[in-house]
Design an enzyme around this catalytic site. Structure first.
Site, PDB file in Angstrom:
ATOM      1  N   SER A  98      74.686  79.993  38.438  1.00 44.62           N
ATOM      2  CA  SER A  98      74.599  80.327  39.255  1.00 44.62           C
ATOM      3  C   SER A  98      74.674  79.546  40.361  1.00 44.62           C
ATOM      4  CB  SER A  98      74.151  81.458  40.124  1.00 44.62           C
ATOM      5  OG  SER A  98      74.744  82.659  39.769  1.00 44.62           O
ATOM      6  N   LYS A 172      80.313  82.884  44.802  1.00 43.20           N
ATOM      7  CA  LYS A 172      78.697  83.055  44.208  1.00 43.20           C
ATOM      8  C   LYS A 172      77.904  83.183  45.794  1.00 43.20           C
ATOM      9  CE  LYS A 172      75.417  85.073  41.791  1.00 43.20           C
ATOM     10  NZ  LYS A 172      75.357  86.517  41.858  1.00 43.20           N
ATOM     11  N   LYS A 240      66.686  80.202  45.122  1.00 46.12           N
ATOM     12  CA  LYS A 240      67.520  79.093  45.065  1.00 46.12           C
ATOM     13  C   LYS A 240      68.954  79.228  45.243  1.00 46.12           C
ATOM     14  CE  LYS A 240      69.629  79.945  41.538  1.00 46.12           C
ATOM     15  NZ  LYS A 240      70.902  80.665  40.281  1.00 46.12           N
TER      16      LYS A 240
HETATM   17  P1  NAD Z   1      66.521  83.743  33.351  1.00 45.47           P
HETATM   18  O1  NAD Z   1      66.101  83.054  34.100  1.00 45.47           O
HETATM   19  O2  NAD Z   1      65.563  85.360  32.885  1.00 45.47           O
HETATM   20  O3  NAD Z   1      67.542  82.822  32.341  1.00 45.47           O
HETATM   21  C1  NAD Z   1      67.657  81.622  32.326  1.00 45.47           C
HETATM   22  C2  NAD Z   1      67.458  81.205  30.771  1.00 45.47           C
HETATM   23  O4  NAD Z   1      67.856  79.690  30.714  1.00 45.47           O
HETATM   24  C3  NAD Z   1      65.820  80.430  29.900  1.00 45.47           C
HETATM   25  O5  NAD Z   1      65.922  82.121  29.165  1.00 45.47           O
HETATM   26  C4  NAD Z   1      65.510  79.120  29.860  1.00 45.47           C
HETATM   27  O6  NAD Z   1      64.616  79.362  28.992  1.00 45.47           O
HETATM   28  C5  NAD Z   1      67.014  79.071  30.121  1.00 45.47           C
HETATM   29  N1  NAD Z   1      66.924  77.747  30.256  1.00 45.47           N
HETATM   30  C6  NAD Z   1      66.717  76.716  30.677  1.00 45.47           C
HETATM   31  N2  NAD Z   1      67.064  76.146  30.733  1.00 45.47           N
HETATM   32  C7  NAD Z   1      68.157  75.482  29.636  1.00 45.47           C
HETATM   33  C8  NAD Z   1      68.468  74.820  29.034  1.00 45.47           C
HETATM   34  N3  NAD Z   1      68.511  73.382  29.202  1.00 45.47           N
HETATM   35  N4  NAD Z   1      68.988  74.378  27.851  1.00 45.47           N
HETATM   36  C9  NAD Z   1      68.714  76.285  27.722  1.00 45.47           C
HETATM   37  N5  NAD Z   1      68.364  76.571  27.683  1.00 45.47           N
HETATM   38  C10 NAD Z   1      68.059  76.590  28.566  1.00 45.47           C
HETATM   39  O7  NAD Z   1      67.796  84.222  34.021  1.00 45.47           O
HETATM   40  P2  NAD Z   1      68.849  84.724  34.332  1.00 45.47           P
HETATM   41  O8  NAD Z   1      68.157  86.009  35.097  1.00 45.47           O
HETATM   42  O9  NAD Z   1      69.265  85.120  33.408  1.00 45.47           O
HETATM   43  O10 NAD Z   1      69.840  84.296  35.817  1.00 45.47           O
HETATM   44  C11 NAD Z   1      71.284  83.732  34.699  1.00 45.47           C
HETATM   45  C12 NAD Z   1      72.071  82.751  35.883  1.00 45.47           C
HETATM   46  O11 NAD Z   1      72.881  83.469  36.314  1.00 45.47           O
HETATM   47  C13 NAD Z   1      70.731  82.049  37.436  1.00 45.47           C
HETATM   48  O12 NAD Z   1      72.383  81.158  38.172  1.00 45.47           O
HETATM   49  C14 NAD Z   1      71.346  83.607  38.008  1.00 45.47           C
HETATM   50  O13 NAD Z   1      71.438  82.857  39.611  1.00 45.47           O
HETATM   51  C15 NAD Z   1      72.549  84.441  37.878  1.00 45.47           C
HETATM   52  N6  NAD Z   1      72.330  85.420  37.679  1.00 45.47           N
HETATM   53  C16 NAD Z   1      71.512  86.327  37.430  1.00 45.47           C
HETATM   54  C17 NAD Z   1      71.131  87.522  38.186  1.00 45.47           C
HETATM   55  C18 NAD Z   1      70.092  89.164  37.696  1.00 45.47           C
HETATM   56  O14 NAD Z   1      70.348  90.063  38.248  1.00 45.47           O
HETATM   57  N7  NAD Z   1      69.544  88.226  36.667  1.00 45.47           N
HETATM   58  C19 NAD Z   1      72.402  88.341  38.612  1.00 45.47           C
HETATM   59  C20 NAD Z   1      73.488  87.325  38.628  1.00 45.47           C
HETATM   60  C21 NAD Z   1      73.746  86.611  38.697  1.00 45.47           C
END
Ligand code: NAD
Length: 297
Positions: A98, A172, A240
């Site tokens: 997102s 989104k 964010k």
């Molecule tokens: P998170 O912080 O748990 O995981 C993100 C992962 O990306 C981490 O493991 C981090 O180390 C990795 N990362 C960051 N930069 C990187 C790079 N350059 N190369 C490789 N790995 C990298 O986040 P999440 O909860 O999994 O969310 C991911 C996305 O999904 C976000 O944009 C979030 O807004 C969206 N989202 C999350 C949820 C939720 O409930 N958690 C729901 C819908 C959407």
């Protein structure tokens, strides 16, 4: 049923269960995360760890990215050792993070210049939706590329084509505005009810089938009533998204007064050290102003 090779970058709360669902559907996964332990966890499910996003793209003609924000997507796809350095012409990148729609448009243009297909495909449904393979997937990009990957999306959830590059992430943002304002409204309603001496459980039961009923009320209401603010979806991620909504609104000349107000509330909660709490903790701000808690704890 063996399917093709898929690369996956970003193995957090969402990425890990999505990788597992693709493996269950028969795909071979090559994965990368900047945090090594995240890769070890999915290696146990059969995913092959790589040493960079570039190496992932060299191993697989389709790469999915699932990282936190615009700067992370741009680093993972456009940056040094990123996906585009390893991708060959005719391969595909699907960014399910997102992020700001303008960033999706920038990544889409860079992919076009390299002959690489691109979709922005953020999701809603949280960790439970990711585990169940029941995410709502909002997709921007070229229609024929969306059609090509409809089958790949199926183990992850239900996808809807929204328009050109960035349209998935604009959709989104619309989702995140509705969720944030709905959480704030639920918090205010329960604080008022509690202060008036009512049982919030009774209020919840009485109204959930009426016009005020919503998925937010059904999932976040009980958390507020229990005083359980464990994530779920973290305050810092919702901040964010609200920042991206306000940035996009500024670019379009659209006032979003209520989104701006909740964004300030979320900013205050971040300063109180609640960035890792569930976004239902927006109710904490209203509880503090009223000097009570909905749970009574
Ligand atoms: P998170 O912080 O748990 O995981 C993100 C992962 O990306 C981490 O493991 C981090 O180390 C990795 N990362 C960051 N930069 C990187 C790079 N350059 N190369 C490789 N790995 C990298 O986040 P999440 O909860 O999994 O969310 C991911 C996305 O999904 C976000 O944009 C979030 O807004 C969206 N989202 C999350 C949820 C939720 O409930 N958690 C729901 C819908 C959407």
């Amino acid at each position: 049923m063996a399917q093709g090779e898929i690369g996956f970058v970003g193995l957090g709360i969402m990425g890990k269960p999505m990788v597992r669902n693709l493996i269950k559907a028969g795909y071979s996964l090559t994965v990368y995360d900047v945090v090594g332990t995240a890769m070890e966890e999915v290696a146990g499910d059969g995913a092959k760890p790589a040493s960079s996003a570039k190496e992932v793209a060299e191993a697989a003609p389709v790469v999915i990215t699932m990282v936190p924000d615009s700067a992370d997507s741009e680093a993972a796809i456009l940056g040094p050792n990123g996906v585009l350095e390893g991708a060959s012409s005719g391969s595909s990148v699907i960014d399910m993070s997102s992020i700001a729609p303008a960033s999706s448009q920038k990544i889409g243009a860079a992919c076009d210049a390299r002959g690489v297909e691109f979709l922005d495909a953020p999701v809603s449904g949280g960790e439970p939706g990711a585990i169940a393979g029941a995410l709502a997937i909002m997709v921007g990009g070229k229609r024929d590329v969306f059609d090509k990957f409809a089958g790949l999306m199926e183990p992850l959830g239900n996808s809807t084509y929204c328009g050109a590059y960035g349209a998935g992430n604009t959709t989104k943002l619309a989702n995140q505005i509705i969720v944030a304002l709905n959480i704030a409204a639920v918090g205010e309603a329960f604080v008022l009810s509690k202060k008036a001496g009512l049982d919030p459980n009774v209020v919840f039961e009485a109204i959930k089938g009426g016009l005020a009923g919503s998925t937010v009320l059904n999932t976040k209401g009980p958390m507020m009533i229990e005083g359980n603010f464990n994530p779920g979806f973290r305050i810092r991620l919702h901040q964010k998204d609200l920042n991206n909504a306000l940035q996009t609104a500024r670019e379009l000349g659209v006032p979003l007064p209520f989104t701006a107000l909740v964004q300030q509330v979320v900013g205050s909660l971040m300063n109180e050290g609640k960035g890792e709490s569930d976004h239902s903790a927006i109710a904490n701000f209203i509880e503090d102003m009223a000097g009570i808690t909905i749970s009574g704890k």
